[in-house]
Design an enzyme around this catalytic site. Structure first.
Site, PDB file in Angstrom:
ATOM      1  N   LYS A  67       0.888  -1.165   0.000  1.00 43.31           N
ATOM      2  CA  LYS A  67       0.000   0.000   0.000  1.00 43.31           C
ATOM      3  C   LYS A  67       0.921   1.208   0.000  1.00 43.31           C
ATOM      4  O   LYS A  67       1.576   1.520   0.993  1.00 43.31           O
ATOM      5  CB  LYS A  67      -0.901   0.001   1.225  1.00 43.31           C
ATOM      6  CG  LYS A  67      -1.776   1.239   1.303  1.00 43.31           C
ATOM      7  CD  LYS A  67      -2.653   1.218   2.538  1.00 43.31           C
ATOM      8  CE  LYS A  67      -3.403   2.539   2.636  1.00 43.31           C
ATOM      9  NZ  LYS A  67      -2.811   3.490   3.564  1.00 43.31           N
ATOM     10  N   GLY A  90      -7.845   9.772   9.164  1.00 47.15           N
ATOM     11  CA  GLY A  90      -8.166   9.918  10.578  1.00 47.15           C
ATOM     12  C   GLY A  90      -9.220  10.955  10.905  1.00 47.15           C
ATOM     13  O   GLY A  90      -9.531  11.167  12.077  1.00 47.15           O
TER      14      GLY A  90
END
EC number: 2.8.1.10
Length: 257
Positions: free
Chosen positions: A99, A160
């Site tokens: 990733k 987040g």
């Protein structure tokens, strides 16, 4: 009916992928992963000692026979750093998958698109299966395809933030633009966000903070599992068209007069 996701010949049985940062302990991480029903776990190479396994390590709590480990280059702000950590993970035998993150701004954690494209092209040529974390721009997504990405991972909102899918229209355009899997990454805050991503037609969703930061991470992991399944089923079933005016659901034939 089998509805597994297959990328470059690798079968992913779960469409909910789970990150491993921000948990209170390795034990809590393992319990949340189990509750999520995932079979894909992302691990930040910078934060896990994959060379010296003599010390307690997150990887000691993740069964590689049960979960696919997806190394990520979180925290990398340069192409060189991202390449280094991707190669380090592969050399340690963790995975050929990565990733890929090349961060461009410390405050927003938005990706450095130019660096991301360069790193994707280099790693793809080296045989990596590259999953780049990108913005929600369809043009960038198309260029990542050309660079050799195995899937694109557009953000739903800043990492987040828990803001959810802020621009579903761009995500939808990306889905129509690229011919590789689209995996929403970042910004998910709760179960409904996962469901929305899946209802749009995304192939998977990657979640970390929404689980780790919840009051009850284990319960939230289970909630997201069900939301992912529900959203995928709804997408496959096909929603009704939106209309401005009412349409009676009960037939009028045979009504008493």
């Amino acid at each position: 009916m089998n509805d597994s996701l297959v990328i470059r010949g690798i079968e992913f049985k779960s469409r909910l992928w789970v990150g491993t940062g921000k948990y209170k302990s390795f034990e809590e991480t393992a319990r949340a992963i189990e509750a999520s029903g995932t079979d894909v776990v992302t691990v930040a190479v910078r934060r896990v000692n994959i060379i010296d396994r003599s010390k307690e390590n997150l990887l000691d709590y993740i069964d590689p026979k049960k979960y696919k480990i997806l190394p990520n280059t979180a925290g990398c702000y340069t192409v060189e750093d991202a390449l280094r950590y991707a190669r380090l993970a592969r050399e340690a035998g963790v995975s050929d998958m990565v990733k890929l993150e090349v961060i461009g701004d410390e405050k927003t954690l938005f990706p450095d698109v130019c660096g991301l494209l360069k790193a994707t092209e280099i790693l793809a040529k080296e045989g990596f299966i590259v999953f780049p974390y990108t913005n929600d721009d369809p043009i960038t997504a198309k260029r990542l395809v050309d660079a050799g990405a195995a899937a694109v991972m557009p953000l739903g909102a800043p990492i987040g933030s828990g803001l959810g899918i802020r621009n579903p229209y761009n995500i939808k355009i990306i889905l129509e633009t690229v011919n590789i899997p689209v995996i929403v990454d970042a910004g998910v805050g709760t179960a409904s966000d996962v469901s929305i991503a899946m209802e749009l037609g995304c192939d998977a969703v990657l979640v970390n903070t929404a689980i780790a930061g919840a009051k009850d991470p284990i319960m939230m992991a289970e909630a997201l599992k069900h939301a992912c399944i529900a959203g995928r089923l709804a997408y496959r079933a096909g929603r009704i068209p939106k209309k401005l005016y009412a349409s009676a659901s009960s037939p009028i034939e045979g009504m008493l007069t």
